[in-house]
Design a protein around this motif. Structure first.
Motif, mmCIF file in Angstrom:
data_model
loop_
_atom_site.group_PDB
_atom_site.id
_atom_site.type_symbol
_atom_site.label_atom_id
_atom_site.label_comp_id
_atom_site.label_asym_id
_atom_site.label_seq_id
_atom_site.Cartn_x
_atom_site.Cartn_y
_atom_site.Cartn_z
ATOM 1 N N LEU A 79 0.821 -1.281 0.076
ATOM 2 C CA LEU A 79 -0.086 0.024 -0.026
ATOM 3 C C LEU A 79 0.935 1.393 -0.035
ATOM 4 O O LEU A 79 0.503 2.350 -0.476
ATOM 5 N N GLU A 80 2.003 1.272 0.581
ATOM 6 C CA GLU A 80 2.692 2.213 0.655
ATOM 7 C C GLU A 80 3.618 2.525 -0.532
ATOM 8 O O GLU A 80 3.984 3.672 -0.746
ATOM 9 N N ALA A 81 3.729 1.763 -1.651
ATOM 10 C CA ALA A 81 4.203 1.715 -2.724
ATOM 11 C C ALA A 81 3.417 2.725 -3.718
ATOM 12 O O ALA A 81 4.010 3.006 -4.746
ATOM 13 N N PHE A 82 2.358 3.204 -3.310
ATOM 14 C CA PHE A 82 1.405 3.848 -4.334
ATOM 15 C C PHE A 82 1.507 5.183 -3.789
ATOM 16 O O PHE A 82 1.342 5.709 -2.987
#
Length: 56
Positions: free
Chosen positions: A53-56
């Motif tokens: 989720l943090e990759a987006f």
């Protein structure tokens, strides 16, 4: 009603759920933990999900 529960914009997008095979629905329900009344539960995401989720 299903569209409201699932947050879908239109009824057409819920047709997949309405026409899913009964055995498939039963298999999905069998994977759930039994409900324990009075014991509040909160979802705790694992590190892999948080990283995704943090990759987006």
């Amino acid at each position: 009603m299903i569209a409201l529960w699932l947050g879908h914009e239109s009824v057409e997008t819920t047709q997949t759920y309405l026409h899913a095979h009964l055995a498939l629905k039963e298999a999905a329900l069998a994977k759930l933990k039994p409900y324990e009344r009075g014991k509040p539960a909160r979802f705790q995401p694992n590190d892999r999900l948080l990283a995704f989720l943090e990759a987006f």
